[in-house]
Design a protein around this motif. Structure first.
Motif, short mmCIF file in Angstrom:
data_model
loop_
_atom_site.label_atom_id
_atom_site.label_comp_id
_atom_site.label_asym_id
_atom_site.label_seq_id
_atom_site.Cartn_x
_atom_site.Cartn_y
_atom_site.Cartn_z
N GLU A 15 0.87 -1.17 0.00
CA GLU A 15 0.00 0.00 0.00
C GLU A 15 0.91 1.22 0.00
N CYS A 16 0.65 2.15 -0.90
CA CYS A 16 1.52 3.31 -1.07
C CYS A 16 0.72 4.60 -1.07
N ASN A 17 1.31 5.64 -0.54
CA ASN A 17 0.77 6.99 -0.63
C ASN A 17 1.75 7.80 -1.47
N VAL A 18 1.27 8.40 -2.55
CA VAL A 18 2.13 9.09 -3.50
C VAL A 18 1.64 10.53 -3.67
N GLU A 19 2.59 11.47 -3.61
CA GLU A 19 2.25 12.87 -3.81
C GLU A 19 1.68 13.08 -5.20
N LYS A 20 0.75 14.03 -5.33
CA LYS A 20 0.07 14.26 -6.60
C LYS A 20 1.04 14.52 -7.75
N VAL A 21 2.09 15.29 -7.51
CA VAL A 21 3.04 15.62 -8.59
C VAL A 21 3.86 14.41 -9.03
N LYS A 22 3.86 13.33 -8.26
CA LYS A 22 4.66 12.14 -8.57
C LYS A 22 3.82 10.96 -9.05
N GLN A 23 2.49 11.13 -9.08
CA GLN A 23 1.61 10.00 -9.39
C GLN A 23 1.78 9.46 -10.81
N LEU A 43 5.81 -12.94 -12.09
CA LEU A 43 4.93 -13.59 -13.06
C LEU A 43 3.86 -12.66 -13.58
N SER A 44 3.33 -11.82 -12.70
CA SER A 44 2.25 -10.92 -13.08
C SER A 44 2.08 -9.86 -11.99
N GLY A 45 1.37 -8.80 -12.32
CA GLY A 45 1.14 -7.75 -11.33
C GLY A 45 -0.05 -6.89 -11.71
N ALA A 46 -0.56 -6.18 -10.73
CA ALA A 46 -1.68 -5.28 -10.95
C ALA A 46 -1.64 -4.21 -9.86
N PHE A 47 -2.23 -3.04 -10.17
CA PHE A 47 -2.34 -2.03 -9.14
C PHE A 47 -3.67 -1.30 -9.26
N GLY A 48 -4.09 -0.75 -8.16
CA GLY A 48 -5.32 0.02 -8.12
C GLY A 48 -5.04 1.36 -7.48
N LYS A 49 -5.82 2.37 -7.86
CA LYS A 49 -5.64 3.72 -7.35
C LYS A 49 -6.92 4.19 -6.68
N ARG A 50 -6.75 4.81 -5.52
CA ARG A 50 -7.87 5.43 -4.83
C ARG A 50 -7.63 6.93 -4.76
N GLU A 51 -8.53 7.64 -4.15
CA GLU A 51 -8.38 9.09 -4.02
C GLU A 51 -7.16 9.44 -3.16
N ASN A 52 -6.73 10.68 -3.28
CA ASN A 52 -5.64 11.22 -2.47
C ASN A 52 -4.31 10.49 -2.65
#
Length: 84
Positions: A15-23, A43-52
């Motif tokens: 789980e990561c928190n990323v600054e808006k300018v770096k997203q 083998l494989s990967g996926a990611f999801g993004k939420r608000e903020n």
């Protein structure tokens, strides 16, 4: 990821928190890491993004020595758990 779940030995979750300018750069790095040629053992990967700027990244690995173990949760997979 479901195409590789029977071959995976380890699920890496971060789980990561990323600054808006770096997203945008962060998302590109995750997409690039999904290229198996660039990430040995993955083998494989996926990611999801939420608000903020919150992200959840999951990746499936063929052995426990491949993924970095910094700030992530690692889940050893057992064939009896497979129901997908």
């Amino acid at each position: 990821m479901t195409d590789f779940v029977d071959k995976g030995k380890l699920l890496r979750v971060a789980e990561c928190n990323v600054e808006k300018v770096k997203q945008a750069r962060f998302e590109q790095m995750l997409k690039d890491a999904g290229n198996m040629a660039m990430t040995p053992g993955m083998l494989s990967g996926a990611f999801g993004k939420r608000e903020n700027g919150r992200y959840m990244d999951a990746s499936l690995w063929d052995n426990e020595d491949s993924p970095q173990r910094i700030s992530v949760s690692l889940i050893e997979l057992h064939p009896k758990w497979m129901f997908i």
